[in-house]
Design an enzyme around this catalytic site. Structure first.
Site, PDB file in Angstrom:
ATOM      1  N   CYS A   2      -1.953  46.726  14.065  1.00 43.68           N
ATOM      2  CA  CYS A   2      -1.452  47.690  15.045  1.00 43.68           C
ATOM      3  C   CYS A   2      -0.007  48.032  14.712  1.00 43.68           C
ATOM      4  CB  CYS A   2      -1.498  47.179  16.483  1.00 43.68           C
ATOM      5  SG  CYS A   2      -3.137  46.732  17.027  1.00 43.68           S
ATOM      6  N   ARG A  27      -1.398  50.416   9.441  1.00 39.93           N
ATOM      7  CA  ARG A  27      -1.578  49.148  10.155  1.00 39.93           C
ATOM      8  C   ARG A  27      -2.840  49.146  11.023  1.00 39.93           C
ATOM      9  NH1 ARG A  27       3.086  46.175  10.078  1.00 39.93           N
ATOM     10  NH2 ARG A  27       2.297  44.892  11.755  1.00 39.93           N
ATOM     11  N   TRP A  74      -5.526  48.656  15.563  1.00 35.86           N
ATOM     12  CA  TRP A  74      -6.612  48.031  14.804  1.00 35.86           C
ATOM     13  C   TRP A  74      -7.247  47.050  15.785  1.00 35.86           C
ATOM     14  CZ3 TRP A  74      -8.362  43.276  12.948  1.00 35.86           C
ATOM     15  CH2 TRP A  74      -9.333  43.358  11.941  1.00 35.86           C
ATOM     16  N   ASN A  98       1.322  44.563  19.710  1.00 35.01           N
ATOM     17  CA  ASN A  98       0.803  44.239  18.394  1.00 35.01           C
ATOM     18  C   ASN A  98       0.664  42.732  18.309  1.00 35.01           C
ATOM     19  OD1 ASN A  98       0.274  43.971  15.636  1.00 35.01           O
ATOM     20  ND2 ASN A  98       2.443  43.956  15.131  1.00 35.01           N
ATOM     21  N   GLY A  99      -0.543  42.243  18.084  1.00 30.38           N
ATOM     22  CA  GLY A  99      -0.737  40.797  17.975  1.00 30.38           C
ATOM     23  C   GLY A  99      -1.938  40.373  18.785  1.00 30.38           C
ATOM     24  N   GLU A 479     -10.575  41.859  -8.805  1.00 28.58           N
ATOM     25  CA  GLU A 479      -9.720  42.889  -8.208  1.00 28.58           C
ATOM     26  C   GLU A 479     -10.363  44.287  -8.347  1.00 28.58           C
ATOM     27  OE1 GLU A 479      -7.462  43.345  -6.243  1.00 28.58           O
ATOM     28  OE2 GLU A 479      -6.468  45.204  -6.726  1.00 28.58           O
ATOM     29  N   LYS A 483     -11.347  46.717  -5.182  1.00 32.71           N
ATOM     30  CA  LYS A 483     -10.831  48.089  -5.039  1.00 32.71           C
ATOM     31  C   LYS A 483     -11.965  49.060  -4.800  1.00 32.71           C
ATOM     32  CE  LYS A 483      -7.685  47.535  -4.490  1.00 32.71           C
ATOM     33  NZ  LYS A 483      -6.702  46.526  -4.332  1.00 32.71           N
ATOM     34  N   GLU A 486     -13.580  48.585  -1.282  1.00 28.01           N
ATOM     35  CA  GLU A 486     -12.810  48.975  -0.099  1.00 28.01           C
ATOM     36  C   GLU A 486     -12.579  50.478   0.005  1.00 28.01           C
ATOM     37  OE1 GLU A 486      -8.453  47.282  -1.519  1.00 28.01           O
ATOM     38  OE2 GLU A 486      -8.843  47.308   0.607  1.00 28.01           O
ATOM     39  N   HIS A 502     -26.380  32.869 -14.677  1.00 28.28           N
ATOM     40  CA  HIS A 502     -26.702  31.750 -13.786  1.00 28.28           C
ATOM     41  C   HIS A 502     -27.197  32.224 -12.422  1.00 28.28           C
ATOM     42  CE1 HIS A 502     -25.292  28.886 -16.710  1.00 28.28           C
ATOM     43  NE2 HIS A 502     -24.220  29.653 -16.888  1.00 28.28           N
ATOM     44  N   LYS A 601      -3.809  47.766   6.635  1.00 23.27           N
ATOM     45  CA  LYS A 601      -3.047  47.288   5.483  1.00 23.27           C
ATOM     46  C   LYS A 601      -2.501  45.885   5.718  1.00 23.27           C
ATOM     47  CE  LYS A 601      -0.269  48.463   1.756  1.00 23.27           C
ATOM     48  NZ  LYS A 601      -1.253  48.116   0.732  1.00 23.27           N
TER      49      LYS A 601
HETATM   50  O1  M6R Z   1       0.122  42.118   2.707  1.00 21.69           O
HETATM   51  P1  M6R Z   1      -0.677  41.139   1.872  1.00 21.69           P
HETATM   52  O2  M6R Z   1      -0.438  41.298   0.422  1.00 21.69           O
HETATM   53  O3  M6R Z   1      -0.485  39.716   2.339  1.00 21.69           O
HETATM   54  O4  M6R Z   1      -2.183  41.521   2.170  1.00 21.69           O
HETATM   55  C1  M6R Z   1      -3.228  40.745   1.648  1.00 21.69           C
HETATM   56  C2  M6R Z   1      -4.550  41.475   1.715  1.00 21.69           C
HETATM   57  O5  M6R Z   1      -4.861  41.819   3.032  1.00 21.69           O
HETATM   58  C3  M6R Z   1      -4.531  42.759   0.878  1.00 21.69           C
HETATM   59  O6  M6R Z   1      -4.203  42.497  -0.457  1.00 21.69           O
HETATM   60  C4  M6R Z   1      -5.905  43.462   0.928  1.00 21.69           C
HETATM   61  O7  M6R Z   1      -6.858  42.688   0.282  1.00 21.69           O
HETATM   62  C5  M6R Z   1      -5.805  44.853   0.314  1.00 21.69           C
HETATM   63  N1  M6R Z   1      -6.347  45.822   1.220  1.00 21.69           N
HETATM   64  C6  M6R Z   1      -6.548  44.999  -0.959  1.00 21.69           C
HETATM   65  O8  M6R Z   1      -6.405  46.251  -1.513  1.00 21.69           O
END
Ligand code: M6R
Length: 606
Positions: A2, A27, A74, A98-99, A479, A483, A486, A502, A601
């Site tokens: 948020c 956020r 969020w 927020n929280g 990774e 990507k 998501e 396996h 994010k």
């Molecule tokens: O702000 P942070 O780097 O701690 O966030 C960690 C993950 O939430 C973040 O890397 C998330 O996996 C990304 N959306 C990936 O692209």
């Protein structure tokens, strides 16, 4: 998660808050809302969905105010709908939150027994009800806010607009909150992130936990900080705001993600400059003064994969054992933590709840803690004994790209410092040149984006994707798959190439695509693994070394890369091809690239 914003000042507060919220949409974007005063009454406008929905409503009314608070959500407690959207408003106040209020349920039950009625399913409304109860009992707003704050458990930040006075109040516990002022224009703001304040203020203030911030246009400093007992507080840090207005726009790029991918070569060059030749050298050498017997890395998502790359650096170059763990698991696993070991935490935002908890656990067990982090002044930055900033600038795309590269490379620089590589002029030159070479190769790769686009066009409708890599390319496979998942909403998995047989190989058929990440190391073995997939009719997209007919001939689509001289940095080179691939698949799928569904994010909840 948020994002919260509050503003008082000569400008139209509603517009200022909407602009701030737009920048905080990373956020969370389940709903948005604003609250301001009109004709002596508190007005609220809120709507499920992105800020554009809210703007649509506001466009139909005359909106001008000199104080306003706003929220982009969020969802945690309560489904995504208009009622659960913030601000929550009563006769006297409006609040944004927020929280998470961990004891919201029990507080709510207790208040409901006493006749309090709740409109929403949110925990946030519980705080508002507590404040209202205090006011009804005859307490002034300050004690109502603070007494209620003492009753709520968990990490939270609140911003409160009062009907009867012209002030905005804010306070927080273990949640991000920043205030900003412009003495020149008389604007004063509060927000979850300095980024929302860019171009509007010149000085920012980070209040400590349980410090109450009073934003007041009539006070000389525009802002005053108080302890919970009402005495003036000095528990805040102030600094000039260094975020440029330019960084808040996409420029000529259609998406922030693409802009951020293209920023990487420049950022790599300035990272090397900063840590090898510039002011960062001292911080780097200081971090290397603690020579650990063992490193515990904890992080989440992409940052955790950067941790795997760093593990490879520390183990191969420094021969220091590293345990890389998901922060969300680490804290509940009773990890064995011993003196002489260090905790290393990697994070873009520095606000990821699980990563913060892992850091706290290490600190409680007497370990020195170090952060590789992007946001200066974030909670992780403040809580660790030492920090290495990754200097990625603001990252807006929810999918992390440039932060990953900078995190891993900062780890490489730390390993160089530990290894004494930064004390010897010859070695300094080698490492600096290698960073420059990586930047140059990525520049060249980015010029070939259309080739990757053409491959993506051929395969984007496939049933699923396996990213495979061996050794140092394995983290890049993980990774790459993350990507793609998501931002393109397609099923993708990252596998160590040798593991496929396996079990997962059972999934291979002519509708599955293998993105084979083939570096010069373990080449023959990786090629054999690709053959195994080919033999089962999987489609092969290979990102591999130029002039290698063995791999090229078995691939359906081949993207040739120039690995020479990059050595241990080559995973970060190949990863940019993955980033572009995910980007183009998402473009063909027509998804919301910068704000993929269900994501935020900064994940500030467990
Ligand atoms: O702000 P942070 O780097 O701690 O966030 C960690 C993950 O939430 C973040 O890397 C998330 O996996 C990304 N959306 C990936 O692209």
């Amino acid at each position: 998660m948020c994002g919260i914003v509050g503003h008082i000042g000569p400008k139209n507060s509603i517009e200022v808050v909407l602009e701030g919220l737009k920048r905080l949409e990373y956020r969370g974007y389940d709903s948005a809302g604003v609250s301001f005063k009109k004709n002596g009454k508190i007005e609220v406008y809120k709507k499920a969905g992105k800020i554009e929905n809210l703007k649509g409503i506001l466009a139909k009314i005359e909106t001008n105010a000199n104080s306003c608070i706003g929220h982009t959500r969020w969802a945690t407690h309560g489904e995504v709908n208009d009622t659960n959207s913030h601000p929550h408003v009563s006769e006297n106040i409006a609040i944004v939150h927020n929280g998470i209020i961990e004891n919201a349920h029990s507080l709510k039950i207790e208040m409901m027994k006493n006749g309090v009625k709740f409109k929403s399913q949110t925990d946030s409304e519980v705080y508002m009800a507590l404040v209202n109860r205090e006011i009804e009992q005859g307490n002034d707003l300050f004690s109502a806010i603070t007494e209620s704050f003492k009753k709520v458990e968990g990490n939270s930040a609140f911003v409160i607009l009062n009907k009867n006075t012209n002030e905005i109040w804010a306070l927080k516990r273990a949640a991000p909150l920043v205030c900003g002022t412009s003495k020149k224009t008389g604007e004063v703001l509060v927000s979850s992130d300095p980024y929302a304040l860019a171009g509007m203020v010149d000085t920012i203030y980070f209040p400590g936990d349980n410090v109450v911030c009073k934003l007041d246009q009539n006070s000389e400093n525009l802002i005053t900080f108080f302890e919970m007992d009402g005495t003036v507080s000095q528990r805040f840090k102030s600094k000039p705001l260094e975020i440029s207005l330019e960084s808040t726009t996409k420029g000529t790029y259609p998406h922030f993600m693409l802009k951020e991918i293209y920023e990487q070569p420049g950022l790599i060059r300035s990272l090397a400059q900063h840590y090898v030749h510039g002011a960062g050298r001292e911080a780097l050498n200081a971090s290397a003064n603690i020579i650990p017997s063992h490193v515990h890395i904890a992080a989440c998502g992409t940052a955790s994969y950067a941790g795997l790359v760093i593990k490879e650096f520390f183990e191969r170059i420094n021969r220091i054992p590293v345990a890389n763990e998901l922060a969300s698991e680490f804290r509940y696993r009773e990890p064995i933590l011993r003196k002489g070991e260090i905790g290393l935490f990697i994070s873009q935002s520095g606000e990821t709840a699980d990563t913060l908890a892992a850091q706290e656990l290490c600190q409680e067990n007497g370990l020195k803690t170090l952060a590789i982090v992007n946001v200066e002044g974030s909670t992780l930055f403040r809580n660790c004994d030492a920090n290495l900033l990754i200097k990625a600038g603001v990252e807006i795309g929810v999918a992390s790209t440039k932060a990953f590269t900078q995190q891993a490379l900062t780890g490489r620089l730390m390993s160089a410092a530990l290894n004494g590589e930064l004390k010897d002029e010859r070695k300094i030159k080698i490492i600096f040149n290698k960073f420059s070479l990586l930047a140059e190769r990525i520049d060249e790769l980015l010029l070939r984006s259309e080739e990757i686009k053409a491959i993506a066009q051929k395969v984007f409708e496939s049933k699923g994707f396996f990213f495979t890599g061996r050794g140092k390319y394995f983290p890049i496979a993980l990774e790459g798959a993350l990507k793609l998942k998501e931002i393109a909403y397609v099923h993708a998995e990252g596998y160590a190439a040798g593991e496929l047989k396996h079990g997962p190989i059972a999934l291979i058929d002519n509708e599955m695509v293998n993105i084979a990440l083939v570096g010069p190391e373990l080449l023959d073995k990786t090629i054999s693994n690709v053959q195994e997939i080919k033999a089962r009719k999987g489609k092969i997209v290979a990102f591999g070394p130029e002039n290698n007919s063995d791999i090229e001939s078995i691939s359906d689509y081949y993207f040739a890369l120039k690995f020479e001289g990059l050595d241990e940095l080559s995973p970060l080179y190949i990863n940019v091809a993955n980033q572009l691939f995910a980007y183009w698949v998402a473009r063909f799928k027509g998804t919301d690239i910068d704000k993929p569904r269900n994501l935020a994010k900064s994940v500030t909840v467990e």
